[in-house]
Design an enzyme around this catalytic site. Sequence first.
Site, mmCIF file in Angstrom:
data_model
loop_
_atom_site.group_PDB
_atom_site.id
_atom_site.type_symbol
_atom_site.label_atom_id
_atom_site.label_comp_id
_atom_site.label_asym_id
_atom_site.label_seq_id
_atom_site.Cartn_x
_atom_site.Cartn_y
_atom_site.Cartn_z
ATOM 1 N N HIS A 91 46.530 44.333 36.954
ATOM 2 C CA HIS A 91 46.981 43.301 36.287
ATOM 3 C C HIS A 91 46.004 42.525 37.048
ATOM 4 O O HIS A 91 46.338 41.142 37.388
ATOM 5 C CB HIS A 91 48.782 42.239 36.619
ATOM 6 C CG HIS A 91 49.205 43.698 35.982
ATOM 7 N ND1 HIS A 91 48.921 42.979 34.559
ATOM 8 C CD2 HIS A 91 50.238 44.110 36.138
ATOM 9 C CE1 HIS A 91 50.540 43.843 33.868
ATOM 10 N NE2 HIS A 91 51.009 44.700 34.860
ATOM 11 N N SER A 130 20.461 30.324 43.341
ATOM 12 C CA SER A 130 20.413 29.159 42.372
ATOM 13 C C SER A 130 19.280 28.273 42.807
ATOM 14 O O SER A 130 18.482 27.656 43.914
ATOM 15 C CB SER A 130 21.595 28.005 43.060
ATOM 16 O OG SER A 130 22.184 26.774 42.288
#
Length: 487
Positions: free
Chosen positions: A156, A277
């Site tokens: 999970h 970036s």
Amino acid sequence: MKIWAGRLSKEINDKVLNYTETTNADLRLIKYDILGSIAHVKMLHKQKIITENCEKNLLSALIEIYRLNENELFTLEKEYEDVHLNIENKINCIIGDELGGMLHTARSRNDQVVNDTRLYLRSYILEIKKSLEEFSDNLLLKSTENMNSLAVGYTHVQPAQPISLAFWYTAYVSIFNRDITRLENTFNSTNCSVLGSCALSGTSFNIDRSYTQELLGFDNIIGHALDATSSRDFIIECLSTLSIIMSNLSRLAEEIITWNSFEYGTLNIDDSFTTGSSIMPQKKNPVVAELAKGKVSRVYGALMQSLAMVKGVGLGYNCDLQEDKPLLWDALDTTIQTIKILDEHIKTSSYDSQRAYDICWGSFSTITELANWLVTNKGLPFRKSHLIAGQLTNFLISKKATLKSSNIALDFLKSKDIELSEEEYFEILDPKNVMNRQVSLGSTSPTSVKIIIEELEESLLAHKEFTFRKSLVIEKAESSLLKIKRG
């Protein structure tokens, strides 16, 4: 003059030619169309359908074209529509159309194109298989090097239980082992000759289909001519296999991305597999893994397009079917590129086991072992011990503490009439100890993983032997047809 000039009074116009020609897609089939033609010519002569002189001239022309193609001197002209007519035209230019015109005796482009595709695809399947076997080898090497390294196991998307890093690596080898088996099954479905089926109903010529099968190194024949020329299920099976492989690779890529994130911080990606970036100086983006996930959709798309393509096509050749090759080529290329780049990605990445150790303590991931200990040493039913362990977890969280806060934990357990020394407590709950105690079949302890590695190595060896045997048969068939030594 078009080959159907006897029936039609007009040439197709340029727009129709541009819309229907397949020369770009057929570039990969040149070699295989020549090999199929060589086998066909040999069979025609063996069956006394063509003369020895005709066979000699046709084979000489085909070998000449083969060598031109190897030296990148043979091109497909759009005006001849496809690979088959381009080669036939070139043969006519070399030996004249009286002899060249005999090449197409007892065959059709319908059986040619399926046969060419099967010849090409079987070799590519083996190449993908080799890449996946090499990736598995490298993962097993990583496993051997990290038998005692701690990692975090998740369910999970939350820390669940401590595992060994080797256990994680071998999980993907186990997955790829099934993928490799699927590739073998796909190879077997593909490695069947259809040559001699002609347009759809066979031929009145006394051909020998078994002989061309043998010459081309096929394992079997698709015996039914109508089925043989209509068959595209082997392509769909291949695309299905590739889709499953890409799905498994995508799961790996997702874990690379997630574990590399600041919040997890367990996997360190080599700088050469990242980009930065254009605006944020601090960024180190896992672009390779992200692209690997994105490229899965291309292979899924090819599978769905192929399924949609064939669903409305009756038996017998229809031009709908020529749309299969661009889809297949792209899926094959995408899959092998993704396997190879993720192989390099994993080889150059490192895992931070100390960070994993801290996560295991902080996330209560070893509390299950306390519940197990209560069953074994205190005789409690597992459901009761599970309840106590869960209450302890909740109590520690309420106190903003972790399992390392032994004084708080031991006081709580004492209130439940469970006496433990601090030494016993840490021995039970230490993540590495928990990892080492998992000794059931297929579990995460180094002892169990060692057995897993041995079993996977044995299975992988059998897969490699399959690849070697089939590659050798193909190589021998090609060498025999061309009368030259390959490799």
